[in-house]
Design a protein around this motif. Structure first.
Motif, PDB file in Angstrom:
ATOM      1  N   LEU A 192       0.828  -1.198   0.000  1.00  0.00           N
ATOM      2  CA  LEU A 192       0.000   0.000   0.000  1.00  0.00           C
ATOM      3  C   LEU A 192       0.870   1.259   0.000  1.00  0.00           C
ATOM      4  CD1 LEU A 192      -2.933  -0.867   2.445  1.00  0.00           C
ATOM      5  CD2 LEU A 192      -3.091  -0.424  -0.015  1.00  0.00           C
ATOM      6  N   LEU A 193       1.974   1.211   0.749  1.00  0.00           N
ATOM      7  CA  LEU A 193       2.915   2.330   0.758  1.00  0.00           C
ATOM      8  C   LEU A 193       3.527   2.513  -0.624  1.00  0.00           C
ATOM      9  CD1 LEU A 193       4.492   4.511   2.297  1.00  0.00           C
ATOM     10  CD2 LEU A 193       6.150   2.742   2.931  1.00  0.00           C
ATOM     11  N   GLY A 217       2.100   1.769  -3.422  1.00  0.00           N
ATOM     12  CA  GLY A 217       1.067   2.367  -4.253  1.00  0.00           C
ATOM     13  C   GLY A 217       0.906   3.857  -3.985  1.00  0.00           C
ATOM     14  N   TYR A 218       1.017   4.250  -2.714  1.00  0.00           N
ATOM     15  CA  TYR A 218       0.916   5.669  -2.365  1.00  0.00           C
ATOM     16  C   TYR A 218       2.074   6.461  -2.979  1.00  0.00           C
ATOM     17  CZ  TYR A 218       1.079   9.929   0.451  1.00  0.00           C
ATOM     18  OH  TYR A 218       1.141  11.229   0.850  1.00  0.00           O
ATOM     19  N   ILE A 219       3.283   5.914  -2.929  1.00  0.00           N
ATOM     20  CA  ILE A 219       4.440   6.601  -3.515  1.00  0.00           C
ATOM     21  C   ILE A 219       4.259   6.737  -5.031  1.00  0.00           C
ATOM     22  CG2 ILE A 219       6.937   6.470  -3.885  1.00  0.00           C
ATOM     23  CD1 ILE A 219       7.151   4.959  -1.237  1.00  0.00           C
ATOM     24  N   SER A 220       3.639   5.752  -5.652  1.00  0.00           N
ATOM     25  CA  SER A 220       3.447   5.802  -7.105  1.00  0.00           C
ATOM     26  C   SER A 220       2.496   6.911  -7.530  1.00  0.00           C
ATOM     27  CB  SER A 220       2.923   4.457  -7.616  1.00  0.00           C
ATOM     28  OG  SER A 220       1.617   4.210  -7.119  1.00  0.00           O
ATOM     29  N   LEU A 221       1.694   7.458  -6.595  1.00  0.00           N
ATOM     30  CA  LEU A 221       0.743   8.524  -6.926  1.00  0.00           C
ATOM     31  C   LEU A 221       1.337   9.919  -6.740  1.00  0.00           C
ATOM     32  CD1 LEU A 221      -2.544   7.171  -5.284  1.00  0.00           C
ATOM     33  CD2 LEU A 221      -1.863   7.047  -7.689  1.00  0.00           C
ATOM     34  N   ILE A 222       2.548  10.012  -6.194  1.00  0.00           N
ATOM     35  CA  ILE A 222       3.170  11.321  -5.961  1.00  0.00           C
ATOM     36  C   ILE A 222       3.488  11.980  -7.311  1.00  0.00           C
ATOM     37  CG2 ILE A 222       5.165  12.529  -4.997  1.00  0.00           C
ATOM     38  CD1 ILE A 222       5.341  10.387  -2.872  1.00  0.00           C
ATOM     39  N   GLY A 223       3.005  13.205  -7.482  1.00  0.00           N
ATOM     40  CA  GLY A 223       3.271  13.951  -8.710  1.00  0.00           C
ATOM     41  C   GLY A 223       2.399  13.574  -9.881  1.00  0.00           C
ATOM     42  N   VAL A 224       1.425  12.690  -9.677  1.00  0.00           N
ATOM     43  CA  VAL A 224       0.548  12.251 -10.763  1.00  0.00           C
ATOM     44  C   VAL A 224      -0.665  13.181 -10.827  1.00  0.00           C
ATOM     45  CG1 VAL A 224      -0.889  10.352 -11.623  1.00  0.00           C
ATOM     46  CG2 VAL A 224       1.297   9.871 -10.504  1.00  0.00           C
ATOM     47  N   ILE A 262      -4.992  -0.646  -5.284  1.00  0.00           N
ATOM     48  CA  ILE A 262      -5.656  -1.501  -4.302  1.00  0.00           C
ATOM     49  C   ILE A 262      -5.632  -2.958  -4.739  1.00  0.00           C
ATOM     50  CG2 ILE A 262      -7.854  -1.972  -3.162  1.00  0.00           C
ATOM     51  CD1 ILE A 262      -8.477   1.003  -3.369  1.00  0.00           C
ATOM     52  N   ALA A 263      -5.789  -3.209  -6.045  1.00  0.00           N
ATOM     53  CA  ALA A 263      -5.888  -4.579  -6.544  1.00  0.00           C
ATOM     54  C   ALA A 263      -4.580  -5.354  -6.352  1.00  0.00           C
ATOM     55  CB  ALA A 263      -6.284  -4.571  -8.012  1.00  0.00           C
ATOM     56  N   SER A 264      -3.452  -4.730  -6.639  1.00  0.00           N
ATOM     57  CA  SER A 264      -2.165  -5.420  -6.528  1.00  0.00           C
ATOM     58  C   SER A 264      -1.844  -5.833  -5.090  1.00  0.00           C
ATOM     59  CB  SER A 264      -1.051  -4.541  -7.101  1.00  0.00           C
ATOM     60  OG  SER A 264       0.204  -5.173  -7.013  1.00  0.00           O
ATOM     61  N   PRO A 265      -1.952  -4.932  -4.098  1.00  0.00           N
ATOM     62  CA  PRO A 265      -1.716  -5.374  -2.712  1.00  0.00           C
ATOM     63  C   PRO A 265      -2.676  -6.464  -2.259  1.00  0.00           C
ATOM     64  CG  PRO A 265      -1.623  -2.993  -2.839  1.00  0.00           C
ATOM     65  CD  PRO A 265      -2.122  -3.464  -4.158  1.00  0.00           C
ATOM     66  N   VAL A 277      10.111  -8.549   1.959  1.00  0.00           N
ATOM     67  CA  VAL A 277      11.357  -7.963   1.451  1.00  0.00           C
ATOM     68  C   VAL A 277      11.131  -7.400   0.045  1.00  0.00           C
ATOM     69  CG1 VAL A 277      13.784  -8.395   0.938  1.00  0.00           C
ATOM     70  CG2 VAL A 277      12.679  -9.577   2.844  1.00  0.00           C
ATOM     71  N   GLY A 278      10.331  -8.115  -0.764  1.00  0.00           N
ATOM     72  CA  GLY A 278      10.016  -7.609  -2.097  1.00  0.00           C
ATOM     73  C   GLY A 278       9.245  -6.302  -2.046  1.00  0.00           C
ATOM     74  N   GLY A 279       8.369  -6.143  -1.049  1.00  0.00           N
ATOM     75  CA  GLY A 279       7.624  -4.894  -0.900  1.00  0.00           C
ATOM     76  C   GLY A 279       8.527  -3.726  -0.569  1.00  0.00           C
ATOM     77  N   VAL A 280       9.532  -3.967   0.278  1.00  0.00           N
ATOM     78  CA  VAL A 280      10.501  -2.908   0.599  1.00  0.00           C
ATOM     79  C   VAL A 280      11.260  -2.491  -0.654  1.00  0.00           C
ATOM     80  CG1 VAL A 280      12.554  -2.340   1.948  1.00  0.00           C
ATOM     81  CG2 VAL A 280      10.711  -3.688   2.986  1.00  0.00           C
ATOM     82  N   PHE A 281      11.664  -3.473  -1.461  1.00  0.00           N
ATOM     83  CA  PHE A 281      12.347  -3.177  -2.720  1.00  0.00           C
ATOM     84  C   PHE A 281      11.438  -2.381  -3.650  1.00  0.00           C
ATOM     85  CE2 PHE A 281      16.064  -5.681  -1.959  1.00  0.00           C
ATOM     86  CZ  PHE A 281      16.965  -5.325  -2.951  1.00  0.00           C
ATOM     87  N   SER A 282      10.161  -2.738  -3.690  1.00  0.00           N
ATOM     88  CA  SER A 282       9.213  -2.042  -4.562  1.00  0.00           C
ATOM     89  C   SER A 282       9.060  -0.587  -4.153  1.00  0.00           C
ATOM     90  CB  SER A 282       7.855  -2.745  -4.533  1.00  0.00           C
ATOM     91  OG  SER A 282       7.948  -4.057  -5.059  1.00  0.00           O
TER      92      SER A 282
END
Length: 311
Positions: free
Chosen positions: A190-191, A193-200, A213-216, A236-241
């Protein structure tokens, strides 16, 4: 030719995913069928690699899974950054053709016949095609598909490996589902996804929120039904993402946006959509004009009435 290559690549990946993600059979005692194809090409190599790290470096299986995740994510990191960069470029180009898309959508709504509606939809598709913009916005799931065989191998390794069956990590049994790790997985993605919306832009945020929402939810469901060793992989993959999305969306987006604006000044978007269909003007009711003599007649009638009263 490009469509055929994309279709061939997608079909091939889907076929490999279905083959590699097949179920591993087990007998009545819960022992796996070691003669199965999936077990031999997925589970055995991964189990041997985890055992090798545990035995040679004196690590726990939890730490070995973390190192395995880091290795996998570093391998696919260039692909992930390339995919994210491509998505950003498509997103910025989408803004340049938005007026034409809005005009095409208006024509679709105003169409009164199927022919007009099909023509308006064809114009909308032509806008994307002529300006080399993807209708999907450059989004791709290739990095996730590449990880699915690893996920399958780790799932069955956690179920059947003797080492993981009797191993724990920070008090969490790696052979059983962990609700704590499931919650952490959900928060991490979810974090991301939130970062991906910055500046959009706000218009694009509406369409991206459903994907956010669907991916998480999908990854949380997989972690919820899997051993904790698999959930640890997704944590760990989520932290990398999150780190990857921060790099591409926060650090790279301003430079990409500036470059796209320069390119658009040199090569403006191609005008494809014509003017929207004009709505028919409402018919105004005709005003009925009164005869000129009508007023005079009334006046004469009033004068005669006055004379009669005098008499």
């Amino acid at each position: 030719m490009t469509k055929f290559k994309n279709w061939l690549l997608g079909s091939g990946l889907l076929g490999v995913l279905l083959i590699l993600s097949g179920c591993v059979r087990s007998d009545k005692n819960g022992n796996p069928d070691t003669s199965g194809l999936v077990y031999r090409i997925l589970v055995v190599p991964l189990e041997n690699f985890l055992n090798w790290m545990v035995q040679n470096f004196d690590w726990s299986y939890g730490l070995a899974i973390i190192v395995l995740t880091i290795i996998v994510r570093l391998i696919i990191l260039p692909l992930g950054i390339h995919q994210s960069k491509k998505s950003l470029i498509q997103s910025e180009k989408m803004q340049s053709i938005k007026p034409q898309i809005d005009a095409a959508q208006a024509k679709v709504k105003q169409a009164t016949t199927k022919e007009e509606q099909m023509a308006a939809q064809s114009e909308m598709q032509a806008v994307y095609k002529e300006n080399n913009v993807s209708m999907m916005g450059g989004m791709g799931c290739l990095p996730l598909l590449i990880q699915m065989p690893i996920f399958s191998a780790l799932y069955y390794t956690a179920r059947f490996s003797e080492g993981i069956q009797h191993s724990s990590f920070i008090g969490i049994d790696l052979a059983k589902p962990s609700y704590v790790l499931v919650v952490v997985v959900g928060i991490a993605y979810l974090l991301q996804g939130y970062i991906s919306l910055i500046g959009v832009p706000e218009e694009q945020k509406k369409t991206m929120r459903s994907m956010m929402i669907a991916s998480p939810l999908m990854i949380v469901f997989m972690s919820f039904t899997s051993p904790a060793g698999v959930a640890l992989y997704w944590v760990v993959g989520g932290v990398f993402s999150c780190l990857q999305t921060f790099i591409t969306n926060v650090l790279m987006r301003p430079r990409i946006k500036a470059k796209i604006q320069e390119d658009l000044k040199k090569n403006p978007p191609k005008q494809v959509v014509t003017k929207p269909i004009k709505q028919a003007e409402p018919i105004k009711p005709k005003q009925v004009s009164q005869p000129k003599n009508q007023g005079k007649k009334n006046n004469n009638h009033g004068r005669n009435a006055g004379k009669q009263q005098r008499k």
